[in-house]
Design a protein around this motif. Structure first.
Motif, PDB file in Angstrom:
ATOM      1  N   VAL A 259      63.892-104.749 162.459  1.00  0.00           N
ATOM      2  CA  VAL A 259      63.756-104.106 161.157  1.00  0.00           C
ATOM      3  C   VAL A 259      64.688-104.758 160.142  1.00  0.00           C
ATOM      4  N   LYS A 260      65.942-104.955 160.526  1.00  0.00           N
ATOM      5  CA  LYS A 260      66.902-105.523 159.572  1.00  0.00           C
ATOM      6  C   LYS A 260      66.509-106.926 159.131  1.00  0.00           C
ATOM      7  N   ASP A 261      65.961-107.727 160.043  1.00  0.00           N
ATOM      8  CA  ASP A 261      65.544-109.091 159.688  1.00  0.00           C
ATOM      9  C   ASP A 261      64.358-109.091 158.720  1.00  0.00           C
ATOM     10  N   ALA A 262      63.530-108.069 158.777  1.00  0.00           N
ATOM     11  CA  ALA A 262      62.343-107.992 157.920  1.00  0.00           C
ATOM     12  C   ALA A 262      62.631-107.311 156.582  1.00  0.00           C
ATOM     13  N   ALA A 263      63.760-106.637 156.483  1.00  0.00           N
ATOM     14  CA  ALA A 263      64.044-105.792 155.328  1.00  0.00           C
ATOM     15  C   ALA A 263      64.294-106.564 154.038  1.00  0.00           C
TER      16      ALA A 263
ATOM     17  N   ASN B 123      56.349-103.562 164.512  1.00  0.00           N
ATOM     18  CA  ASN B 123      55.949-104.926 164.152  1.00  0.00           C
ATOM     19  C   ASN B 123      54.644-104.942 163.372  1.00  0.00           C
ATOM     20  N   LYS B 124      53.722-104.039 163.720  1.00  0.00           N
ATOM     21  CA  LYS B 124      52.459-103.951 162.989  1.00  0.00           C
ATOM     22  C   LYS B 124      52.699-103.493 161.554  1.00  0.00           C
ATOM     23  N   GLU B 125      53.540-102.487 161.390  1.00  0.00           N
ATOM     24  CA  GLU B 125      53.826-101.974 160.054  1.00  0.00           C
ATOM     25  C   GLU B 125      54.570-103.011 159.213  1.00  0.00           C
ATOM     26  N   ILE B 126      55.487-103.731 159.824  1.00  0.00           N
ATOM     27  CA  ILE B 126      56.206-104.801 159.116  1.00  0.00           C
ATOM     28  C   ILE B 126      55.216-105.878 158.677  1.00  0.00           C
ATOM     29  N   ALA B 127      54.324-106.272 159.574  1.00  0.00           N
ATOM     30  CA  ALA B 127      53.327-107.299 159.236  1.00  0.00           C
ATOM     31  C   ALA B 127      52.431-106.829 158.091  1.00  0.00           C
ATOM     32  N   MET B 128      52.047-105.561 158.111  1.00  0.00           N
ATOM     33  CA  MET B 128      51.214-105.012 157.035  1.00  0.00           C
ATOM     34  C   MET B 128      51.972-105.044 155.707  1.00  0.00           C
ATOM     35  N   ALA B 129      53.226-104.623 155.736  1.00  0.00           N
ATOM     36  CA  ALA B 129      54.037-104.623 154.513  1.00  0.00           C
ATOM     37  C   ALA B 129      54.159-106.039 153.957  1.00  0.00           C
ATOM     38  N   LYS B 130      54.386-106.987 154.830  1.00  0.00           N
ATOM     39  CA  LYS B 130      54.510-108.392 154.395  1.00  0.00           C
ATOM     40  C   LYS B 130      53.178-108.904 153.833  1.00  0.00           C
ATOM     41  N   ARG B 131      52.074-108.558 154.489  1.00  0.00           N
ATOM     42  CA  ARG B 131      50.754-109.010 154.056  1.00  0.00           C
ATOM     43  C   ARG B 131      50.441-108.550 152.630  1.00  0.00           C
ATOM     44  N   TYR B 132      50.902-107.351 152.289  1.00  0.00           N
ATOM     45  CA  TYR B 132      50.618-106.796 150.961  1.00  0.00           C
ATOM     46  C   TYR B 132      51.828-106.892 150.015  1.00  0.00           C
ATOM     47  N   ASN B 133      52.814-107.683 150.399  1.00  0.00           N
ATOM     48  CA  ASN B 133      54.010-107.899 149.561  1.00  0.00           C
ATOM     49  C   ASN B 133      54.709-106.600 149.173  1.00  0.00           C
ATOM     50  N   LYS B 134      54.844-105.704 150.134  1.00  0.00           N
ATOM     51  CA  LYS B 134      55.517-104.434 149.886  1.00  0.00           C
ATOM     52  C   LYS B 134      56.980-104.549 150.283  1.00  0.00           C
ATOM     53  N   PRO B 135      57.883-104.102 149.424  1.00  0.00           N
ATOM     54  CA  PRO B 135      59.300-104.123 149.782  1.00  0.00           C
ATOM     55  C   PRO B 135      59.549-103.230 150.996  1.00  0.00           C
ATOM     56  N   ILE B 136      60.434-103.684 151.868  1.00  0.00           N
ATOM     57  CA  ILE B 136      60.806-102.908 153.055  1.00  0.00           C
ATOM     58  C   ILE B 136      62.250-102.460 152.890  1.00  0.00           C
TER      59      ILE B 136
ATOM     60  N   LYS C  45      47.239 -96.900 154.147  1.00  0.00           N
ATOM     61  CA  LYS C  45      48.376 -96.254 153.493  1.00  0.00           C
ATOM     62  C   LYS C  45      49.379 -97.291 152.996  1.00  0.00           C
ATOM     63  N   VAL C  46      49.682 -98.297 153.820  1.00  0.00           N
ATOM     64  CA  VAL C  46      50.643 -99.333 153.434  1.00  0.00           C
ATOM     65  C   VAL C  46      50.110-100.136 152.250  1.00  0.00           C
ATOM     66  N   LYS C  47      48.833-100.464 152.290  1.00  0.00           N
ATOM     67  CA  LYS C  47      48.220-101.269 151.232  1.00  0.00           C
ATOM     68  C   LYS C  47      48.408-100.636 149.856  1.00  0.00           C
ATOM     69  N   GLY C  48      48.343 -99.320 149.768  1.00  0.00           N
ATOM     70  CA  GLY C  48      48.448 -98.636 148.490  1.00  0.00           C
ATOM     71  C   GLY C  48      49.827 -98.109 148.145  1.00  0.00           C
ATOM     72  N   CYS C  49      50.834 -98.436 148.929  1.00  0.00           N
ATOM     73  CA  CYS C  49      52.153 -97.861 148.683  1.00  0.00           C
ATOM     74  C   CYS C  49      53.032 -98.735 147.792  1.00  0.00           C
ATOM     75  N   SER C  50      54.119 -98.141 147.321  1.00  0.00           N
ATOM     76  CA  SER C  50      55.100 -98.822 146.482  1.00  0.00           C
ATOM     77  C   SER C  50      56.163 -99.532 147.315  1.00  0.00           C
ATOM     78  N   CYS C  51      56.442 -98.977 148.494  1.00  0.00           N
ATOM     79  CA  CYS C  51      57.421 -99.560 149.408  1.00  0.00           C
ATOM     80  C   CYS C  51      57.260 -98.909 150.775  1.00  0.00           C
ATOM     81  N   VAL C  52      57.843 -99.562 151.751  1.00  0.00           N
ATOM     82  CA  VAL C  52      57.850 -99.043 153.125  1.00  0.00           C
ATOM     83  C   VAL C  52      59.301 -98.773 153.494  1.00  0.00           C
TER      84      VAL C  52
END
Length: 135
Positions: free
Chosen positions: A107-111, A79-92, A57-64
């Motif tokens: 969350v704030k540090d990863a956003a 942390n898993k979802e943040i890592a996935m978003a970062k791996r696929y360059n998804k804005p958080i 789901k994260v891989k195909g999304c526009s943002c998290v």
């Protein structure tokens, strides 16, 4: 159209529902990329199966979108979802809960951006940071 993954715990489903409501209220056209609550993987699947479903789901999304409540710091999935978003360059997009005295530094540090708990802020963040996708 935006394909939005809303990170959540079903224990806090009112907040999840409110984020969806904010987006609709502000006229954001989106497809909810979150793993549906009624998906049996939540109750009958393994952690690996749920992780794989979330990653797809994260891989195909526009943002998290992640609620930055303090509960997020203690969620084993954040942390898993943040890592996935970062791996696929998804804005958080981190959303600070209404009236929260403490928020998740994880969350704030990863956003990519941190917004307040209101419809306009959430919708503007999606419009400004999410990757618009055509169908």
């Amino acid at each position: 159209m935006y394909r939005i993954f809303i990170s959540h715990s079903w224990s806090y489903s009112k907040d999840y529902d409110k984020i969806e409501s904010f987006l609709r209220q502000e006229g954001v056209t989106f497809y909810n990329h979150s793993v549906p609550k009624d998906n049996p993987i939540h109750t009958n699947g393994t952690d690996k199966q749920l992780s794989d479903a979330i990653e797809a789901k994260v891989k195909g999304c526009s943002c998290v979108i992640i609620l930055a409540g303090v509960y997020a710091t203690y969620s084993k999935w954040i942390n898993k979802e943040i890592a996935m978003a970062k791996r696929y360059n998804k804005p958080i997009i981190a959303v600070q809960p209404w009236g929260a005295e403490r928020t998740s530094s994880v969350v704030k540090d990863a956003a990519t951006v941190i917004v307040g708990w209101n419809a306009k802020s959430v919708a503007d963040a999606v419009r400004n940071y999410a990757i618009y996708q055509t169908l």
